[in-house]
Write an enzyme that holds these catalytic residues in place. Structure first.
Site, PDB file in Angstrom:
ATOM      1  N   HIS A 288       0.835  -1.199   0.000  1.00 41.37           N
ATOM      2  CA  HIS A 288       0.000   0.000   0.000  1.00 41.37           C
ATOM      3  C   HIS A 288       0.865   1.244   0.000  1.00 41.37           C
ATOM      4  O   HIS A 288       1.931   1.255   0.618  1.00 41.37           O
ATOM      5  CB  HIS A 288      -0.943   0.020   1.219  1.00 41.37           C
ATOM      6  N   ASP A 348      -7.886  -5.682   0.101  1.00 39.41           N
ATOM      7  CA  ASP A 348      -8.320  -6.571  -0.977  1.00 39.41           C
ATOM      8  C   ASP A 348      -7.861  -8.010  -0.768  1.00 39.41           C
ATOM      9  O   ASP A 348      -8.385  -8.928  -1.392  1.00 39.41           O
ATOM     10  CB  ASP A 348      -7.798  -6.066  -2.327  1.00 39.41           C
TER      11      ASP A 348
HETATM   12  N1  CMC Z   1       4.086  -7.347  -4.771  1.00 41.49           N
HETATM   13  C1  CMC Z   1       5.415  -7.322  -4.868  1.00 41.49           C
HETATM   14  N2  CMC Z   1       6.163  -6.226  -4.578  1.00 41.49           N
HETATM   15  C2  CMC Z   1       5.515  -5.134  -4.189  1.00 41.49           C
HETATM   16  C3  CMC Z   1       4.107  -5.103  -4.073  1.00 41.49           C
HETATM   17  C4  CMC Z   1       3.386  -6.270  -4.375  1.00 41.49           C
HETATM   18  N3  CMC Z   1       2.064  -6.301  -4.308  1.00 41.49           N
HETATM   19  N4  CMC Z   1       3.725  -3.875  -3.672  1.00 41.49           N
HETATM   20  C5  CMC Z   1       4.840  -3.158  -3.548  1.00 41.49           C
HETATM   21  N5  CMC Z   1       5.924  -3.910  -3.864  1.00 41.49           N
HETATM   22  C6  CMC Z   1       7.323  -3.487  -3.858  1.00 41.49           C
HETATM   23  C7  CMC Z   1       7.687  -2.892  -5.211  1.00 41.49           C
HETATM   24  O1  CMC Z   1       8.175  -3.845  -6.100  1.00 41.49           O
HETATM   25  C8  CMC Z   1       8.712  -1.853  -4.815  1.00 41.49           C
HETATM   26  O2  CMC Z   1       9.925  -2.508  -4.569  1.00 41.49           O
HETATM   27  P1  CMC Z   1      11.326  -1.815  -4.961  1.00 41.49           P
HETATM   28  O3  CMC Z   1      11.383  -0.576  -4.119  1.00 41.49           O
HETATM   29  O4  CMC Z   1      12.339  -2.845  -4.591  1.00 41.49           O
HETATM   30  O5  CMC Z   1      11.251  -1.507  -6.419  1.00 41.49           O
HETATM   31  C9  CMC Z   1       8.203  -1.336  -3.470  1.00 41.49           C
HETATM   32  O6  CMC Z   1       7.468  -2.418  -2.921  1.00 41.49           O
HETATM   33  C10 CMC Z   1       7.314  -0.118  -3.595  1.00 41.49           C
HETATM   34  O7  CMC Z   1       6.257  -0.450  -4.491  1.00 41.49           O
HETATM   35  P2  CMC Z   1       5.518   0.599  -5.410  1.00 41.49           P
HETATM   36  O8  CMC Z   1       4.747  -0.135  -6.460  1.00 41.49           O
HETATM   37  O9  CMC Z   1       6.472   1.650  -5.869  1.00 41.49           O
HETATM   38  O10 CMC Z   1       4.525   1.235  -4.341  1.00 41.49           O
HETATM   39  P3  CMC Z   1       3.326   2.196  -4.654  1.00 41.49           P
HETATM   40  O11 CMC Z   1       3.081   2.971  -3.451  1.00 41.49           O
HETATM   41  O12 CMC Z   1       3.563   2.933  -5.917  1.00 41.49           O
HETATM   42  O13 CMC Z   1       2.116   1.183  -4.978  1.00 41.49           O
HETATM   43  C11 CMC Z   1       0.386  -0.389  -4.703  1.00 41.49           C
HETATM   44  C12 CMC Z   1       1.186   0.754  -4.036  1.00 41.49           C
HETATM   45  C13 CMC Z   1      -0.840  -0.691  -3.859  1.00 41.49           C
HETATM   46  C14 CMC Z   1      -0.085   0.087  -6.084  1.00 41.49           C
HETATM   47  C15 CMC Z   1       1.295  -1.627  -4.826  1.00 41.49           C
HETATM   48  O14 CMC Z   1       1.645  -2.072  -3.545  1.00 41.49           O
HETATM   49  C16 CMC Z   1       0.615  -2.746  -5.615  1.00 41.49           C
HETATM   50  O15 CMC Z   1       0.672  -2.725  -6.846  1.00 41.49           O
HETATM   51  N6  CMC Z   1      -0.031  -3.739  -4.918  1.00 41.49           N
HETATM   52  C17 CMC Z   1      -0.739  -4.799  -5.599  1.00 41.49           C
HETATM   53  C18 CMC Z   1      -2.112  -4.313  -6.054  1.00 41.49           C
HETATM   54  C19 CMC Z   1      -3.055  -4.164  -4.887  1.00 41.49           C
HETATM   55  O16 CMC Z   1      -3.169  -5.021  -4.036  1.00 41.49           O
HETATM   56  N7  CMC Z   1      -3.794  -3.024  -4.881  1.00 41.49           N
HETATM   57  C20 CMC Z   1      -4.789  -2.749  -3.854  1.00 41.49           C
HETATM   58  C21 CMC Z   1      -4.391  -1.600  -2.982  1.00 41.49           C
HETATM   59  S1  CMC Z   1      -5.422  -1.479  -1.481  1.00 41.49           S
HETATM   60  C22 CMC Z   1      -6.993  -1.066  -2.050  1.00 41.49           C
HETATM   61  C23 CMC Z   1      -7.019   0.340  -2.514  1.00 41.49           C
HETATM   62  O17 CMC Z   1      -7.107   1.237  -1.663  1.00 41.49           O
HETATM   63  O18 CMC Z   1      -6.962   0.555  -3.727  1.00 41.49           O
END
Ligand code: CMC
Length: 411
Positions: A288, A348
């Site tokens: 998140h 989720d």
């Molecule tokens: N699986 C694997 N690695 C992850 C994940 C994941 N689900 N989420 C974050 N990371 C890692 C990512 O690879 C990155 O690592 P590094 O710094 O080594 O490159 C680090 O954590 C930061 O990730 P990010 O994608 O830059 O983080 P963000 O804040 O941009 O994205 C997120 C947040 C929710 C989009 C992301 O965690 C994600 O894609 N999760 C999976 C989709 C998901 O479950 N979404 C529902 C969110 S909760 C409901 C809502 O409010 O929408």
């Protein structure tokens, strides 16, 4: 330059603010812009608040767990739209108002039924919201608070009917039925049998409440961005539905259950995770932007709802129980593997299992997220119209061609 800025920031009394400003300035100096607007405040709002370090989410000051445990859908609706919990008469009045406005115009209901049933329910929902505008010519005047509030209530009331009409392919799907609460009506749109059982209505209502608002998430930001041009409530909320449909936002709940099915057996969890991590693919339902700890909504589901489904019932379907065993193993393994990254399960991760236990088709999972969140979206839209926000119009960093000219060869 950075040392001078650091010295200036040290003078701030609020140390949290000092940390946040320093992060923003460092990003700006390093990258020149804020990818994904991470950490950038874009509006003032008094609707909800998150402390991502402590895992705290509040609506108008009340912790979400307390509201889920003690509140009703109608009470939370009143709280978000009007700022405080309702008195008994106010709650009864709002419940009647919502139930009175749930019907759709015949032409809109017919259009919904005529839509191709291959259309994803989220996209059907967003286009149907836009159609509601045709029966509301006054909606382009967005300056009147009371009218805005009334429209918000009417739109919230019509959300479940749009979905029930499409799902059952019947404009009169609830004809002859009476409902004493919105939660019962909404559940009826997805599972008539469970809508007769208090236990399931209670579980479903808590699920809806957990999703009601979540500060400046992608869909809420979309509502405020579109609304800031003074676009109608229908245009703004339809946009939010499309934003929510994406897999990185609300669309994750549908994909979590598919992922659990794809894993197939708790034994396969370790290898599945390894492969995803090696391929740098995201695990659905994990991570998140704002929580550096367990998402409080996910924790509430895990501790209060999941046990009511899996531990208190002796007749759990073996296929469903297998998905639960996979989820438990996946959660544990992901927590171990991502221990150094502050990545935890989000709402989720567990909500999909709850909806699967209610026999709701996965393609409708994100619409249930939307049925909770529409309260937050409309509250933000109304608030945005009141604070007279400037139109959102950020800048870009242009990295294309310098000005160039068309050169035509003389013939
Ligand atoms: N699986 C694997 N690695 C992850 C994940 C994941 N689900 N989420 C974050 N990371 C890692 C990512 O690879 C990155 O690592 P590094 O710094 O080594 O490159 C680090 O954590 C930061 O990730 P990010 O994608 O830059 O983080 P963000 O804040 O941009 O994205 C997120 C947040 C929710 C989009 C992301 O965690 C994600 O894609 N999760 C999976 C989709 C998901 O479950 N979404 C529902 C969110 S909760 C409901 C809502 O409010 O929408």
């Amino acid at each position: 330059m950075l040392p001078q800025i650091k010295d200036a920031l040290k003078k701030l009394e609020d140390k949290e603010l000092e940390k946040k400003y320093l992060q923003l300035i460092t990003t700006l100096l390093e990258k020149g812009y804020f990818p994904g607007l991470e950490g950038v405040p874009v509006a003032k709002s008094s609707i909800s608040n998150i402390d991502g370090d402590k895992g705290l989410l509040t609506f108008r000051g009340y912790p979400v767990q307390e509201l889920a445990k003690h509140g009703s859908y109608e009470e939370i609706c009143f709280l978000l739209l009007k700022g405080d919990l309702p008195l008994l008469e106010e709650r009864i009045e709002l419940t009647e108002d919502l139930l009175d406005h749930k019907e759709l115009d015949d032409s809109i209901a017919e259009t919904i039924v005529s839509m191709d049933d291959d259309l994803h329910p989220m996209h059907m929902l967003s286009s149907s919201i836009l159609q509601l505008q045709s029966a509301d010519a006054g909606c382009f005047n967005v300056e009147n608070y009371q009218h805005n509030l009334n429209r918000a209530v009417q739109l919230i009331a019509k959300f479940p009917t749009i979905l029930g009409t499409y799902r059952k392919q019947d404009p009169n799907f609830a004809e002859g039925e009476t409902f004493d609460s919105l939660a019962r009506y909404i559940l009826y749109c997805f599972n008539e049998e469970l809508a007769k059982q208090e236990k399931w209505i209670n579980i479903f209502e808590q699920l809806l409440i957990l999703h009601v608002d979540h500060t400046m998430n992608n869909s809420t930001f979309s509502v405020r961005a579109v609304g800031s041009s003074k676009a109608s409530i229908y245009a703004s909320i339809a946009t939010a539905v499309n934003s929510l449909s994406g897999p990185l936002h609300g669309g994750a709940n549908e994909r979590v259950i598919k992922m659990l099915e794809e894993i197939g057996d708790p034994e396969n969890v370790e290898a599945y995770l390894e492969e995803k991590i090696n391929n740098k693919e995201k695990i659905m339902g994990i991570g998140h932007r704002v929580y550096q700890t367990y998402d409080p909504r996910a924790l509430y589901l895990k501790e209060n709802i999941i046990p009511r489904i899996f531990n208190e019932q002796s007749d759990v379907d073996p296929e469903l129980d297998n998905l639960y065993q996979i989820a438990k193993k996946l959660e544990k393994t992901a927590l171990d593997k991502f221990a150094d990254k502050d990545i935890y399960p989000n709402v989720d991760f567990w909500s999909g299992l709850v909806m699967r236990a209610m026999d709701i088709e996965p393609k409708y999972f994100t619409t249930i997220f939307a049925l909770g969140r529409v309260i937050g979206w409309t509250s933000h839209w109304v608030e945005n119209m009141e604070v007279k926000n400037k139109i959102y119009r950020p800048k870009q960093l242009y990295d294309g061609f310098n000005t160039r000219h068309i050169i035509r060869e003389e013939k």
